[in-house]
Design a protein around this motif. Structure first.
Motif, PDB file in Angstrom:
ATOM      1  N   THR A 107       0.846  -1.195   0.000  1.00  0.00           N
ATOM      2  CA  THR A 107       0.000   0.000   0.000  1.00  0.00           C
ATOM      3  C   THR A 107       0.878   1.240   0.000  1.00  0.00           C
ATOM      4  O   THR A 107       1.725   1.412   0.876  1.00  0.00           O
ATOM      5  CB  THR A 107      -0.926   0.018   1.223  1.00  0.00           C
ATOM      6  N   THR A 165       0.937   5.271   0.287  1.00  0.00           N
ATOM      7  CA  THR A 165       0.106   6.313   0.884  1.00  0.00           C
ATOM      8  C   THR A 165       0.725   7.686   0.651  1.00  0.00           C
ATOM      9  O   THR A 165       1.924   7.880   0.851  1.00  0.00           O
ATOM     10  CB  THR A 165      -0.056   6.085   2.397  1.00  0.00           C
ATOM     11  N   THR A 219       0.387  11.733   1.759  1.00  0.00           N
ATOM     12  CA  THR A 219      -0.161  12.663   2.735  1.00  0.00           C
ATOM     13  C   THR A 219      -0.023  14.077   2.172  1.00  0.00           C
ATOM     14  O   THR A 219       1.092  14.524   1.866  1.00  0.00           O
ATOM     15  CB  THR A 219       0.583  12.566   4.079  1.00  0.00           C
ATOM     16  N   GLN A 222      -4.776  11.936   3.891  1.00  0.00           N
ATOM     17  CA  GLN A 222      -4.102  10.756   3.354  1.00  0.00           C
ATOM     18  C   GLN A 222      -4.956  10.032   2.321  1.00  0.00           C
ATOM     19  O   GLN A 222      -6.166   9.878   2.492  1.00  0.00           O
ATOM     20  CB  GLN A 222      -3.736   9.783   4.475  1.00  0.00           C
ATOM     21  N   GLY A 224      -4.476   6.534  -0.570  1.00  0.00           N
ATOM     22  CA  GLY A 224      -3.583   5.414  -0.857  1.00  0.00           C
ATOM     23  C   GLY A 224      -4.107   4.503  -1.945  1.00  0.00           C
ATOM     24  O   GLY A 224      -5.300   4.510  -2.271  1.00  0.00           O
TER      25      GLY A 224
END
Length: 276
Positions: A103, A105, A107, A139, A141
Protein backbone atom coordinates in the motif's frame (compact mmCIF):
# COMPACT_ATOMS: atom_id res chain seq x y z
CA UNK A 1 -31.89 52.34 -0.62
CA UNK A 2 -28.21 52.69 -1.61
CA UNK A 3 -26.37 49.70 -3.05
CA UNK A 4 -24.05 48.07 -0.49
CA UNK A 5 -21.33 45.51 -1.26
CA UNK A 6 -19.75 43.05 1.19
CA UNK A 7 -17.00 40.44 0.65
CA UNK A 8 -16.87 37.18 2.60
CA UNK A 9 -14.11 36.67 3.55
CA UNK A 10 -12.39 39.91 2.66
CA UNK A 11 -8.90 38.53 3.34
CA UNK A 12 -7.94 35.37 1.42
CA UNK A 13 -4.98 33.58 -0.17
CA UNK A 14 -4.32 32.94 -3.84
CA UNK A 15 -6.66 30.26 -5.17
CA UNK A 16 -9.18 30.62 -2.35
CA UNK A 17 -12.74 31.62 -3.21
CA UNK A 18 -14.68 34.51 -1.73
CA UNK A 19 -18.25 35.73 -2.11
CA UNK A 20 -19.26 39.20 -3.24
CA UNK A 21 -22.82 40.07 -2.19
CA UNK A 22 -24.93 43.23 -2.58
CA UNK A 23 -28.01 44.50 -0.83
CA UNK A 24 -30.19 47.47 -1.72
CA UNK A 25 -30.56 46.72 -5.42
CA UNK A 26 -33.87 47.12 -7.17
CA UNK A 27 -35.75 43.80 -7.33
CA UNK A 28 -35.05 42.19 -10.70
CA UNK A 29 -32.18 44.56 -11.47
CA UNK A 30 -29.13 43.11 -13.24
CA UNK A 31 -26.02 43.64 -11.12
CA UNK A 32 -22.59 43.26 -12.73
CA UNK A 33 -19.65 42.33 -10.50
CA UNK A 34 -16.11 43.11 -11.65
CA UNK A 35 -12.87 41.97 -9.99
CA UNK A 36 -9.33 42.42 -11.27
CA UNK A 37 -8.71 40.54 -14.55
CA UNK A 38 -11.43 37.97 -13.79
CA UNK A 39 -14.30 38.02 -16.24
CA UNK A 40 -17.24 40.14 -15.00
CA UNK A 41 -20.26 38.26 -13.69
CA UNK A 42 -23.85 39.48 -14.01
CA UNK A 43 -26.75 38.24 -11.89
CA UNK A 44 -30.31 39.35 -11.30
CA UNK A 45 -31.24 40.66 -7.86
CA UNK A 46 -33.93 38.74 -6.05
CA UNK A 47 -37.19 40.17 -4.74
CA UNK A 48 -35.42 41.62 -1.70
CA UNK A 49 -32.75 43.34 -3.78
CA UNK A 50 -29.99 40.87 -2.95
CA UNK A 51 -27.47 39.38 -5.39
CA UNK A 52 -24.18 37.53 -5.02
CA UNK A 53 -21.38 35.86 -6.98
CA UNK A 54 -18.23 33.89 -6.13
CA UNK A 55 -14.72 34.74 -7.32
CA UNK A 56 -11.41 32.87 -7.09
CA UNK A 57 -8.76 35.10 -5.55
CA UNK A 58 -5.87 36.13 -7.80
CA UNK A 59 -4.53 39.40 -6.41
CA UNK A 60 -5.44 42.16 -3.96
CA UNK A 61 -7.75 44.73 -5.50
CA UNK A 62 -11.18 46.28 -5.72
CA UNK A 63 -14.44 44.52 -6.44
CA UNK A 64 -17.10 46.69 -8.09
CA UNK A 65 -20.82 45.93 -8.20
CA UNK A 66 -22.97 48.10 -10.44
CA UNK A 67 -26.57 48.29 -11.61
CA UNK A 68 -28.32 50.59 -14.05
CA UNK A 69 -30.78 51.76 -11.38
CA UNK A 70 -28.96 51.44 -8.05
CA UNK A 71 -25.57 52.80 -9.03
CA UNK A 72 -22.30 51.25 -7.95
CA UNK A 73 -20.58 50.04 -4.78
CA UNK A 74 -16.99 48.97 -4.16
CA UNK A 75 -15.12 46.81 -1.65
CA UNK A 76 -11.47 45.82 -1.24
CA UNK A 77 -10.20 42.24 -1.14
CA UNK A 78 -6.79 41.50 0.37
CA UNK A 79 -5.07 38.48 -1.19
CA UNK A 80 -1.99 36.92 0.38
CA UNK A 81 0.40 34.37 -1.07
CA UNK A 82 -0.85 30.81 -1.10
CA UNK A 83 0.47 28.67 1.71
CA UNK A 84 2.88 25.92 0.72
CA UNK A 85 1.50 22.54 -0.30
CA UNK A 86 3.47 19.42 0.52
CA UNK A 87 2.99 15.81 -0.60
CA UNK A 88 4.85 12.99 1.15
CA UNK A 89 4.80 9.35 0.05
CA UNK A 90 5.24 6.23 2.20
CA UNK A 91 4.65 2.51 1.67
CA UNK A 92 3.68 -0.52 3.76
CA UNK A 93 5.07 -3.12 4.26
CA UNK A 94 8.48 -1.50 4.20
CA UNK A 95 10.05 -4.22 2.03
CA UNK A 96 7.44 -6.38 0.29
CA UNK A 97 8.29 -9.55 -1.58
CA UNK A 98 7.74 -9.74 -5.33
CA UNK A 99 4.03 -10.18 -5.96
CA UNK A 100 3.07 -9.23 -2.40
CA UNK A 101 0.50 -6.41 -2.11
CA UNK A 102 1.98 -3.10 -0.97
CA UNK A 103 0.00 0.00 0.00
CA UNK A 104 1.42 3.35 -1.13
CA UNK A 105 0.11 6.31 0.88
CA UNK A 106 0.32 10.01 0.05
CA UNK A 107 -0.16 12.66 2.73
CA UNK A 108 -1.19 16.10 1.42
CA UNK A 109 -0.75 19.13 3.68
CA UNK A 110 -1.27 22.87 3.32
CA UNK A 111 0.87 24.97 5.64
CA UNK A 112 1.28 21.86 7.77
CA UNK A 113 -2.48 21.16 7.98
CA UNK A 114 -4.13 18.14 6.30
CA UNK A 115 -5.91 18.70 2.98
CA UNK A 116 -9.03 16.50 2.82
CA UNK A 117 -10.94 15.78 -0.39
CA UNK A 118 -7.92 15.97 -2.70
CA UNK A 119 -7.77 13.61 -5.68
CA UNK A 120 -4.31 12.05 -5.93
CA UNK A 121 -2.84 10.13 -8.88
CA UNK A 122 -0.20 7.50 -8.09
CA UNK A 123 2.16 6.58 -10.92
CA UNK A 124 5.56 5.17 -11.88
CA UNK A 125 7.58 5.53 -15.06
CA UNK A 126 5.67 2.46 -16.31
CA UNK A 127 2.28 4.14 -15.92
CA UNK A 128 -0.46 4.87 -13.36
CA UNK A 129 -1.05 2.70 -10.30
CA UNK A 130 -4.40 4.21 -9.34
CA UNK A 131 -6.22 7.22 -7.91
CA UNK A 132 -7.13 7.93 -4.30
CA UNK A 133 -9.09 10.58 -2.38
CA UNK A 134 -7.57 12.09 0.77
CA UNK A 135 -9.42 11.57 4.04
CA UNK A 136 -9.73 13.95 6.99
CA UNK A 137 -6.07 13.31 7.80
CA UNK A 138 -5.03 14.32 4.28
CA UNK A 139 -4.10 10.76 3.35
CA UNK A 140 -4.93 8.78 0.21
CA UNK A 141 -3.58 5.41 -0.86
CA UNK A 142 -3.55 2.68 -3.46
CA UNK A 143 -2.66 -1.00 -3.09
CA UNK A 144 -0.76 -2.85 -5.81
CA UNK A 145 1.06 -6.15 -6.26
CA UNK A 146 2.49 -5.32 -9.70
CA UNK A 147 5.72 -3.57 -8.69
CA UNK A 148 8.83 -5.41 -9.91
CA UNK A 149 11.72 -6.54 -7.74
CA UNK A 150 14.13 -3.73 -6.96
CA UNK A 151 13.58 -0.03 -6.24
CA UNK A 152 10.69 1.81 -7.90
CA UNK A 153 9.96 5.53 -7.58
CA UNK A 154 6.27 6.23 -7.03
CA UNK A 155 5.01 9.75 -7.71
CA UNK A 156 1.84 11.09 -6.07
CA UNK A 157 0.34 14.08 -7.88
CA UNK A 158 -2.62 16.15 -6.66
CA UNK A 159 -5.13 16.42 -9.51
CA UNK A 160 -7.79 18.46 -7.71
CA UNK A 161 -8.14 19.88 -4.20
CA UNK A 162 -11.14 21.72 -2.79
CA UNK A 163 -12.11 23.04 0.60
CA UNK A 164 -8.60 24.18 1.52
CA UNK A 165 -6.90 27.56 1.71
CA UNK A 166 -4.27 26.08 -0.63
CA UNK A 167 -4.62 25.48 -4.33
CA UNK A 168 -2.66 22.23 -4.20
CA UNK A 169 -3.53 21.02 -7.71
CA UNK A 170 -0.30 20.08 -9.46
CA UNK A 171 1.67 19.55 -6.27
CA UNK A 172 3.51 16.23 -6.13
CA UNK A 173 5.85 14.13 -4.06
CA UNK A 174 7.82 10.94 -4.57
CA UNK A 175 8.72 7.88 -2.55
CA UNK A 176 10.81 4.78 -3.22
CA UNK A 177 9.31 1.31 -2.85
CA UNK A 178 11.89 -1.48 -2.60
CA UNK A 179 10.53 -4.88 -3.55
CA UNK A 180 12.54 -7.95 -2.57
CA UNK A 181 12.99 -11.08 -4.62
CA UNK A 182 10.77 -14.12 -4.47
CA UNK A 183 10.43 -15.64 -1.03
CA UNK A 184 12.23 -18.82 -0.02
CA UNK A 185 8.91 -20.63 0.12
CA UNK A 186 9.24 -24.34 0.92
CA UNK A 187 6.40 -26.87 0.94
CA UNK A 188 6.76 -29.84 3.27
CA UNK A 189 5.51 -33.42 2.74
CA UNK A 190 1.86 -33.89 3.66
CA UNK A 191 -0.07 -37.05 4.46
CA UNK A 192 -3.74 -37.86 4.87
CA UNK A 193 -5.70 -40.01 7.27
CA UNK A 194 -8.94 -41.73 6.33
CA UNK A 195 -12.09 -40.43 7.96
CA UNK A 196 -14.40 -42.84 9.79
CA UNK A 197 -16.52 -43.59 7.92
CA UNK A 198 -14.63 -42.54 4.72
CA UNK A 199 -17.50 -40.83 2.87
CA UNK A 200 -16.89 -40.06 -0.84
CA UNK A 201 -17.07 -36.28 -0.26
CA UNK A 202 -15.13 -36.44 3.04
CA UNK A 203 -12.86 -39.35 2.38
CA UNK A 204 -9.75 -38.17 4.23
CA UNK A 205 -8.16 -35.27 6.13
CA UNK A 206 -4.73 -33.81 5.41
CA UNK A 207 -2.62 -30.99 6.89
CA UNK A 208 -0.49 -28.92 4.52
CA UNK A 209 2.48 -26.83 5.72
CA UNK A 210 5.00 -24.43 4.21
CA UNK A 211 7.84 -22.30 5.55
CA UNK A 212 9.83 -19.33 4.26
CA UNK A 213 6.78 -17.24 3.32
CA UNK A 214 6.63 -13.50 3.90
CA UNK A 215 5.11 -12.90 7.36
CA UNK A 216 1.48 -11.89 6.97
CA UNK A 217 1.28 -13.15 3.38
CA UNK A 218 -1.38 -15.62 2.25
CA UNK A 219 -0.17 -19.08 1.27
CA UNK A 220 -2.43 -21.09 -1.03
CA UNK A 221 -2.23 -24.87 -1.23
CA UNK A 222 -3.09 -26.53 -4.57
CA UNK A 223 -3.34 -30.17 -5.55
CA UNK A 224 -1.44 -31.26 -8.66
CA UNK A 225 0.62 -28.12 -9.38
CA UNK A 226 0.18 -24.35 -8.95
CA UNK A 227 -2.83 -24.26 -11.29
CA UNK A 228 -4.55 -27.19 -9.62
CA UNK A 229 -7.58 -27.11 -7.33
CA UNK A 230 -7.20 -25.14 -4.10
CA UNK A 231 -7.71 -27.21 -0.97
CA UNK A 232 -7.04 -24.52 1.67
CA UNK A 233 -5.23 -21.25 2.43
CA UNK A 234 -3.35 -19.90 5.45
CA UNK A 235 -1.66 -16.67 6.54
CA UNK A 236 2.04 -16.96 7.35
CA UNK A 237 2.96 -16.20 10.95
CA UNK A 238 5.81 -13.97 12.10
CA UNK A 239 8.27 -16.80 11.38
CA UNK A 240 7.01 -17.27 7.83
CA UNK A 241 5.27 -20.57 8.56
CA UNK A 242 1.78 -21.40 7.27
CA UNK A 243 -0.39 -24.45 7.86
CA UNK A 244 -3.95 -25.48 7.15
CA UNK A 245 -6.04 -28.64 7.33
CA UNK A 246 -8.36 -29.72 4.53
CA UNK A 247 -10.94 -32.42 3.95
CA UNK A 248 -10.26 -34.37 0.74
CA UNK A 249 -12.79 -36.21 -1.38
CA UNK A 250 -12.20 -39.69 -2.77
CA UNK A 251 -10.77 -38.31 -6.01
CA UNK A 252 -8.36 -35.86 -4.39
CA UNK A 253 -6.46 -38.55 -2.47
CA UNK A 254 -5.35 -39.94 -5.82
CA UNK A 255 -3.02 -36.95 -6.32
CA UNK A 256 0.55 -37.72 -5.26
CA UNK A 257 1.64 -34.14 -4.72
CA UNK A 258 0.64 -30.57 -3.98
CA UNK A 259 2.03 -27.04 -4.49
CA UNK A 260 2.13 -24.06 -2.12
CA UNK A 261 2.05 -20.59 -3.72
CA UNK A 262 2.53 -17.12 -2.22
CA UNK A 263 3.54 -13.74 -3.62
CA UNK A 264 4.66 -15.13 -6.96
CA UNK A 265 6.72 -17.93 -5.39
CA UNK A 266 5.79 -21.62 -5.41
CA UNK A 267 7.08 -24.88 -3.99
CA UNK A 268 5.87 -28.45 -4.39
CA UNK A 269 5.98 -31.51 -2.16
CA UNK A 270 4.40 -34.93 -1.80
CA UNK A 271 0.98 -36.05 -0.60
CA UNK A 272 0.59 -39.62 0.63
CA UNK A 273 -1.27 -41.71 3.19
CA UNK A 274 -0.10 -41.34 6.77
CA UNK A 275 1.75 -44.45 7.89
CA UNK A 276 1.42 -43.85 11.65
Amino acid sequence: MALALALTPSSVTVGQTFQAAVTGAAPGEVITFTYDAVAPQSVTADGLGNASVTFTATTSGTVVAAGATSGAATATVTVGAAQGCAVSVTSSPARPAAGQPVTVTATVTCGGSPVPGATVLFSTTSGPLGVGLTNASGQAGVTTSTLPAGSTTVTATVLTATGSTCNCAGSSGTGTVTVGGATGLTAHPACYTLNVPPLPWAFATATFTASGATPGATVTFHLDGPAGPVVCTAVANASGNASCTATLNVGQVLFSGYTATSGGASSSSTLSVCLT
